[in-house]
Write a protein that holds these residues in place. Structure first.
Motif, PDB file in Angstrom:
ATOM      1  N   TYR A 363       0.822  -1.207   0.000  1.00 42.10           N
ATOM      2  CA  TYR A 363       0.000   0.000   0.000  1.00 42.10           C
ATOM      3  C   TYR A 363       0.858   1.259   0.000  1.00 42.10           C
ATOM      4  O   TYR A 363       2.014   1.266   0.410  1.00 42.10           O
ATOM      5  CB  TYR A 363      -0.945  -0.002   1.206  1.00 42.10           C
ATOM      6  CG  TYR A 363      -0.248   0.017   2.555  1.00 42.10           C
ATOM      7  CD1 TYR A 363       0.119   1.218   3.159  1.00 42.10           C
ATOM      8  CD2 TYR A 363       0.036  -1.165   3.227  1.00 42.10           C
ATOM      9  CE1 TYR A 363       0.758   1.255   4.389  1.00 42.10           C
ATOM     10  CE2 TYR A 363       0.680  -1.151   4.464  1.00 42.10           C
ATOM     11  CZ  TYR A 363       1.036   0.057   5.035  1.00 42.10           C
ATOM     12  OH  TYR A 363       1.678   0.066   6.245  1.00 42.10           O
ATOM     13  N   HIS A 402      -6.038   0.868  -7.589  1.00 36.98           N
ATOM     14  CA  HIS A 402      -6.860   0.376  -6.480  1.00 36.98           C
ATOM     15  C   HIS A 402      -7.603  -0.868  -6.938  1.00 36.98           C
ATOM     16  O   HIS A 402      -7.898  -1.044  -8.125  1.00 36.98           O
ATOM     17  CB  HIS A 402      -7.851   1.449  -5.995  1.00 36.98           C
ATOM     18  CG  HIS A 402      -8.694   2.047  -7.079  1.00 36.98           C
ATOM     19  ND1 HIS A 402      -8.270   3.124  -7.849  1.00 36.98           N
ATOM     20  CD2 HIS A 402      -9.938   1.735  -7.541  1.00 36.98           C
ATOM     21  CE1 HIS A 402      -9.205   3.443  -8.716  1.00 36.98           C
ATOM     22  NE2 HIS A 402     -10.242   2.612  -8.546  1.00 36.98           N
ATOM     23  N   LEU A 410      -7.666   1.246  -0.223  1.00 37.21           N
ATOM     24  CA  LEU A 410      -6.259   1.629  -0.242  1.00 37.21           C
ATOM     25  C   LEU A 410      -5.733   1.769  -1.668  1.00 37.21           C
ATOM     26  O   LEU A 410      -6.131   1.029  -2.564  1.00 37.21           O
ATOM     27  CB  LEU A 410      -5.419   0.579   0.491  1.00 37.21           C
ATOM     28  CG  LEU A 410      -5.449   0.603   2.022  1.00 37.21           C
ATOM     29  CD1 LEU A 410      -4.834  -0.675   2.583  1.00 37.21           C
ATOM     30  CD2 LEU A 410      -4.712   1.830   2.570  1.00 37.21           C
ATOM     31  N   ARG A 412      -2.662   1.015  -3.927  1.00 38.32           N
ATOM     32  CA  ARG A 412      -1.615  -0.013  -3.838  1.00 38.32           C
ATOM     33  C   ARG A 412      -0.748   0.003  -5.098  1.00 38.32           C
ATOM     34  O   ARG A 412      -1.099   0.629  -6.099  1.00 38.32           O
ATOM     35  CB  ARG A 412      -2.248  -1.395  -3.668  1.00 38.32           C
ATOM     36  CG  ARG A 412      -3.124  -1.547  -2.431  1.00 38.32           C
ATOM     37  CD  ARG A 412      -3.733  -2.948  -2.380  1.00 38.32           C
ATOM     38  NE  ARG A 412      -4.627  -3.129  -1.250  1.00 38.32           N
ATOM     39  CZ  ARG A 412      -4.255  -3.496  -0.026  1.00 38.32           C
ATOM     40  NH1 ARG A 412      -2.964  -3.738   0.202  1.00 38.32           N
ATOM     41  NH2 ARG A 412      -5.128  -3.638   0.948  1.00 38.32           N
TER      42      ARG A 412
END
Length: 430
Positions: A363, A402, A410, A412
């Motif tokens: 993340y 995402h 989150l 990522r």
């Protein structure tokens, strides 16, 4: 070589060696083009992957694809033992060999070959060379060192296991605006600023070879024969049945130990991270931006709490500027921007946490701004008039995206990006 037998494996191995030796010679200087994964993966055609200069779409801004720059194939002995067979000791024997060289599969930072980009890279290598190479993480150290062989004649033998080590370099294709001859812009696949090296290997084979045997040049067997000290006193001396001390084998062992040390150092780099960031004053452009999902109300918002990540949130009067970002220390190379993303609300810079930087889907979060490639991002842009962008971390090479469109989701990193377009954002001035 009719004196050697090993449960039918020798006849099959000789055919394989004759074929693969020729392919190795042709492959040493090969430069590969886009292709598909080998082994259990279905080979792709050139139409399956973009090529440099092909047109791309705004949904491709957050994706990337590998291409192979160079390849080198070298026969490598992974396990070896010199062995005397005397009259009365012929027949089937099980012999424990010594490890000579350890080959571990790796692509760039991801020593454990995580993510589709690494797998696609290795697959393209295998397809371009016509070899079945390892496309997932593995190491020859996991191969058993025991060899069972049937000896029908006395002699001085080299028992070996070996493979073809395949190394080279790769680059990535990214979608970005390109200025054309008439002054207009178009979206095309360009060579991205990130590149790296890879290592893989083919199927491990085993066998036995003597000095007097005629073997294919540049083959794995020839490599094993070179460890026998052929022509030396060791090869012709009378010796009891059993293992043979070999100067070359000992030298190879020392080389293996040195290589293992280098591998260990590389592993630390792969699983760790660059040196801790040093705080530095940033030269930020005037004006802040939101990084939005195109046509949607959610955008990147920095975390309020430590150890939390950057998430999709909707901007409100209570956002406290956590959804506003400055572009700092901006440079441009061939139309690709490089910048640090400093958050207005918490003063931190977007970064991938160092301890998970090598992981697929790690993340994105914020940390104290500093001189750190984990805090540097490449920004790929749509043609002028559009604010759509793709974002790539400089250190890991992965694209930001995402998993699903939802409040609190989150942001990522994905090694190849999000192929469904969910890695394309808009850079909207506040």
């Amino acid at each position: 070589m009719s004196h050697l037998r090993s449960s039918g494996r020798w006849a099959r191995g000789l055919v394989a060696l004759t074929v693969t030796a020729a392919s190795t010679l042709a492959a040493v200087t090969a430069v590969a083009g886009p292709a598909a994964a080998a082994g259990h993966r279905k080979p792709a055609t050139t139409a399956d992957k973009p090529k440099l200069g092909d047109a791309c779409a705004s949904t491709d801004l957050g994706t990337r694809h590998p291409f192979i720059k160079t390849t080198e194939v070298s026969p490598t002995i992974t396990h070896f033992k010199g062995w005397y067979v005397t009259q009365g000791t012929t027949g089937s024997q099980t012999i424990s060999t010594n490890t000579q060289t350890t080959i571990s599969v790796s692509v760039g930072l991801n020593g454990n070959v995580q993510g589709s980009f690494a797998v696609d890279t290795l697959g393209m290598v295998g397809a371009s060379l016509g070899l079945n190479v390892q496309v997932n993480y593995s190491s020859t150290s996991s191969v058993s060192n025991s060899i069972t062989w049937s000896f029908f004649q006395p002699g001085y033998y080299g028992l070996y296991k070996g493979t073809k080590k395949v190394t080279g370099t790769y680059g990535s294709l990214n979608c970005n605006r390109v200025r054309q001859g008439d002054g207009s812009y178009a979206l095309k696949w360009v060579e991205g600023p990130d590149s790296g090296s890879y290592t893989t290997y083919t199927t491990v084979e085993e066998g036995a070879v003597r000095c007097e045997d005629k073997v294919p040049a540049n083959s794995i067997m020839a490599k094993a024969q070179s460890l026998l000290d052929c022509g030396s006193a060791t090869a012709t001396a009378k010796h009891p049945a059993g293992p043979v001390p070999s100067a070359k084998a000992e030298a190879a062992k020392a080389g293996h130990e040195a290589e293992s040390a280098a591998k260990a150092e590389k592993s630390v780099k792969a699983t760790g991270s660059p040196a801790p960031a040093t705080r530095a004053a940033l030269d930020c452009r005037s004006g802040a931006y939101r990084i939005d999902v195109p046509g949607k109300p959610l955008n990147w918002s920095a975390p309020l709490l430590a150890n939390d990540g950057i998430r999709l949130r909707q901007s409100t009067i209570f956002s406290a500027h956590l959804d506003n970002w400055f572009l700092c220390n901006v440079t441009e190379n061939n139309g690709v921007l490089e910048a640090s993303l400093k958050n207005w609300g918490n003063g931190g810079c977007a970064t991938i946490p160092a301890d998970i930087a090598n992981l697929e889907q790690a993340y994105l979060t914020t940390a104290n701004c500093g001189e750190d490639d984990l805090q540097r991002f490449y920004i790929y842009r749509d043609v002028p008039g559009s604010s759509k962008i793709g974002v790539q971390n400089k250190y890991t090479g992965s694209m930001m995206g995402h998993d699903r469109y939802a409040d609190g989701e989150l942001i990522r990193q994905y090694s190849s990006g999000r192929q469904d377009g969910t890695g394309t954002y808009t850079l909207t001035g506040v």
